[in-house]
Design a protein around this motif. Sequence first.
Motif, PDB file in Angstrom:
ATOM      1  N   ARG A  87      -9.972   2.202  -2.524  1.00 33.35           N
ATOM      2  CA  ARG A  87     -10.531   3.242  -1.655  1.00 33.35           C
ATOM      3  C   ARG A  87     -11.868   2.829  -1.053  1.00 33.35           C
ATOM      4  O   ARG A  87     -12.262   3.313  -0.006  1.00 33.35           O
ATOM      5  CB  ARG A  87     -10.692   4.536  -2.450  1.00 33.35           C
ATOM      6  N   ALA A  88     -12.577   1.919  -1.719  1.00 35.09           N
ATOM      7  CA  ALA A  88     -13.847   1.434  -1.176  1.00 35.09           C
ATOM      8  C   ALA A  88     -13.625   0.557   0.045  1.00 35.09           C
ATOM      9  O   ALA A  88     -14.429   0.563   0.994  1.00 35.09           O
ATOM     10  CB  ALA A  88     -14.612   0.660  -2.249  1.00 35.09           C
ATOM     11  N   ALA A 134     -19.763  -4.150  -0.026  1.00 33.32           N
ATOM     12  CA  ALA A 134     -20.188  -4.625  -1.348  1.00 33.32           C
ATOM     13  C   ALA A 134     -20.266  -3.442  -2.297  1.00 33.32           C
ATOM     14  O   ALA A 134     -20.405  -2.290  -1.878  1.00 33.32           O
ATOM     15  CB  ALA A 134     -21.541  -5.333  -1.262  1.00 33.32           C
ATOM     16  N   GLY A 135     -20.174  -3.729  -3.602  1.00 32.28           N
ATOM     17  CA  GLY A 135     -20.255  -2.685  -4.619  1.00 32.28           C
ATOM     18  C   GLY A 135     -21.222  -3.072  -5.717  1.00 32.28           C
ATOM     19  O   GLY A 135     -21.418  -4.256  -6.015  1.00 32.28           O
ATOM     20  N   GLY A 166     -20.240   0.305  -0.464  1.00 28.39           N
ATOM     21  CA  GLY A 166     -20.492   0.622   0.938  1.00 28.39           C
ATOM     22  C   GLY A 166     -21.170  -0.528   1.633  1.00 28.39           C
ATOM     23  O   GLY A 166     -21.190  -1.662   1.143  1.00 28.39           O
ATOM     24  N   ASN A 167     -21.773  -0.231   2.795  1.00 30.49           N
ATOM     25  CA  ASN A 167     -22.523  -1.249   3.531  1.00 30.49           C
ATOM     26  C   ASN A 167     -23.942  -0.744   3.772  1.00 30.49           C
ATOM     27  O   ASN A 167     -24.405   0.184   3.097  1.00 30.49           O
ATOM     28  CB  ASN A 167     -21.825  -1.593   4.846  1.00 30.49           C
ATOM     29  N   ASP A 168     -24.637  -1.341   4.740  1.00 28.19           N
ATOM     30  CA  ASP A 168     -26.014  -0.936   5.003  1.00 28.19           C
ATOM     31  C   ASP A 168     -26.110   0.486   5.530  1.00 28.19           C
ATOM     32  O   ASP A 168     -27.131   1.162   5.355  1.00 28.19           O
ATOM     33  CB  ASP A 168     -26.655  -1.890   6.022  1.00 28.19           C
ATOM     34  N   LYS A 183     -27.576  -4.061  -0.225  1.00 24.44           N
ATOM     35  CA  LYS A 183     -28.079  -4.910   0.858  1.00 24.44           C
ATOM     36  C   LYS A 183     -28.293  -6.346   0.375  1.00 24.44           C
ATOM     37  O   LYS A 183     -27.960  -7.300   1.082  1.00 24.44           O
ATOM     38  CB  LYS A 183     -29.384  -4.332   1.403  1.00 24.44           C
ATOM     39  N   ARG A 184     -28.830  -6.493  -0.831  1.00 26.67           N
ATOM     40  CA  ARG A 184     -29.070  -7.838  -1.361  1.00 26.67           C
ATOM     41  C   ARG A 184     -27.754  -8.550  -1.659  1.00 26.67           C
ATOM     42  O   ARG A 184     -27.629  -9.762  -1.445  1.00 26.67           O
ATOM     43  CB  ARG A 184     -29.947  -7.760  -2.608  1.00 26.67           C
ATOM     44  N   ILE A 185     -26.778  -7.803  -2.146  1.00 24.67           N
ATOM     45  CA  ILE A 185     -25.480  -8.413  -2.440  1.00 24.67           C
ATOM     46  C   ILE A 185     -24.787  -8.843  -1.146  1.00 24.67           C
ATOM     47  O   ILE A 185     -24.202  -9.935  -1.066  1.00 24.67           O
ATOM     48  CB  ILE A 185     -24.601  -7.436  -3.239  1.00 24.67           C
TER      49      ILE A 185
END
Length: 932
Positions: free
Chosen positions: A538-539, A591-592, A632-634, A666-668
């Motif tokens: 789902r992500a 990313a998670g 999610g994302n940024d 964000k770092r990932i």
Amino acid sequence: MLASSSFHGRPYSHFAHSTTSRDNKPPISSYFPLTKPHSIPSVCAFLLSRRITSNRFKIRALNRESNGDSVAEKEAIPFFPHRHSVKIPVGDRHIIVETGQIGRQASGSVIVRDGETILYTSVCLSDTPSEPSDFFPMSVNYQERFSAAGRTSGGFFKREGRTKDHEVLICRLIDRPLRPTMLKGFYHETQILSWVLSYDGLHPPDSLAVTAAGIAVALSEVPNTNTIAGVRIGLIDDKFVVNPTTMEMENSKLDLLLAGSESGILMIEGYCDFLPEEKLLQAIEIGHDAVRGICKEVDNLVKKCGKPKMLDSIKLPPPELYKHVEEIVGDELVKVLQLKSKIPRRKALSLLEEKVMCILTEEGYVSKSETSVGTEITPDMLEDEDEEEEFVVDGEFDEGDVHIKPVSKKPVPLFYAEVDVKLVFKSVTSKYLRKRIVEGGKRSDGRSSEEIRVIDSECGLLPRAHGSALFTRGETQSLAVVTLGDRQMAQRIDILAGVEDVKRFYLQYSFPPSCVGEVGRIGAPSRREIGHGTLAERALEPVLPSEEDFPYTIRVESTITESNGSSSMASVCGGCLALQDAGVPLKSPIAGIAMGLVLDTKEFGGDGTPLILSDITGSEDASGDMDFKVAGNDDGVTAFQMDIKVGGITLSTMKHALMQAKEGRKRILAEMLKCSPPPSKKLSKHAPLILVMKVKPEKVNLIIGSGGKKVKSIIEETGVDSIDTQDNGIVKITARDMASLEKSKAIISNLTMVPIVGDVYRNCKITSIVPYGAFVEIVPGREGLCHISELSPDWLSKPEDAFKVGDIVDVKLIEINEKGQLRLSRKALLPVPEGSTDGAATKESGSGSPQKYTERSKFRRMGDGTGEETSSGQRKDKSPAPEGMFIKRYVGSGSRKSEQKTSTTKPDTPAAASASNESGNTLVNGEAQVNG
């Protein structure tokens, strides 16, 4: 003991037969089943029950004769005296909670109604406690009965069988918020059963099941701290809705399920389309307010009909044992917890536990050589077998019988039980770990609270897979593999609503025991694996292209090859990279991250402010107070899941965790961009090719044929993998090479073309001859009749005089009747004698395969039934279009699509035309781009 079913539930063959007695009354043997004919106590019991029944009937008869009143009017006492019902407002409607009518022998049972959706939930617990452990012995089973929607299962076996994946997910939704409310030291096995008895298709049962389970536990004897309830929150037209209907959820941008108590939030799980953290917090606040209202009403119901809690059954380790353990290994624990690697730290902790056990045994606090008490049977544990015998029918015991077996007494430890020592050692280890994080500001691996572990990623590991990626974060590693296929690869689900649910995208997560260095059983996916896979699925789902832009079925496999915390979020990151490597045009990378929490920091030398931990490890998950996964994302969040081990957390703590998770994501994402080698972002040469054609809907049956014979013959003739037809006229051809794809496309184009009177067809083959004419195949799969009068300008007595099967002729379409049958003429193309007023046919050279011409237009496209024109009908060399032509096509880009729609330049070859959206055909094979 005689059950009532002995009279009404048995066929006549089960009973003895005999003659009627003198007073015309059947003897006892005619009613009584003679499974044990000499059972005197049973006969006596039968006579007693028969006498009582007779007297009851006589009394009722006298009452009816005396005043004429019915039995129902006389018996004013309700049959269910302890039945209670309460109406609880939830959102814009009410739910009805009932107890005391169904399931009265259970410790707690409840019926909950929302509209015409009805759930029955029961709670039962074992009479004797199980062995102590650090895991509360509770099991949850949820089942959707197909009869609830008035249907049966679509499978071969019509009885509900193994729990389906979506039922497992609801079991987890019920289990996760209940566990934090259970008191430690209660070891009676507890079972929660929930059934959907009625489903109206509008009110979803999942959030209702969480509430029903919370109410049933509150009414039962199970000792818990708080009453819990669950609600769903949707975002419809920028407005939050509590418990929306299934129709409303179709337009919702948020699917949030929240469970909690009056004091705090216990569990959230949801999915959204890049929702900002601020909006998500508003939804959580609204959901918690709704939960508070339900819990208040339930607490009032519990005061009226709730059972007393079994608080005296709670057994905790002696308090002084904690002091002994800390004195023995306290200093060594501090050093061991500083080990960065998981396996050495686990082995060192195991050695320390053995050391504690040995020292306490030597000092006499624990005795390993416990003397077992012999099997001692007490009189109150047995019943006289001669007092009442059971009756066995069809190999089953009567439900009213109670069978008690002798149970040997458990060995009694000298002072402390071994299991108590293990529980205390684990608790002390957790305490020292939390103290090190709060007081020292450093975690086991030396990171600060907001620091992310080292990330390494690599794509293209598996050359034959369509896409692959290896994502490593610290000691957690996911091997993600993507497979692309046609519609036949989609996952089909038999759901309660009766509508066939087909999943075009699915992610399957596996957690083998080797990933944690252990030996274990390999079998069907566990509930944890199903839950983690669904969360990662789902992500990633919001960033996938639409089926129109990318008509593939997508399967992602995430195999955890190493685990030390947050393997589901590693599946999100690895799955995203693998999708890019497979050439899937994602809207943006995802990313998670998993967040942890140490709530009561004042106990460990802090200032009392909750401490949020980013990217937690396995030990921090086990010893901490929260596991909050956010993907999610940024720009926003696509999926989230929170579980806690305390009585609830506040909204401010959750806000802090969400904002810290955003910075971690964000770092990932920045580290994922450093992937080496990077994802290829184009379809693998091993991936199938899919050509999408658009034909008129009424022409679809021509492709399928009678019983599917035509489409099967096309597949066999051309060698394509599959041909998928839809009622709206969409045809998808899947093949492994371009030649077979083009061949099947030509056949389908000819089958579905719209012939026009006046069209001329060259080099056509006569397929059969009949007395009244000849059938001519104008294009592959399409035939027309050339009547005997149209075969030649000269008179023919029969067609065989001038033609035979296999002859090549040129014909002209002169008529289409109301049934769609074609009438052809050869005579119309022959030279007209001098002096005739008829126009001569235009002579066109042609050889090889049939060529079609029209008097009104020199070039006309044959293929999609749309009547659109192209600059050429076929390639002159008949060779398949080079594959490179399609590699340049950008799939899924909105700007590219708009350019194609506005372009006025038409392609020069059929291959180029198939890659154009204007022609109605789209070949999906090429470079994939990730926007953003």
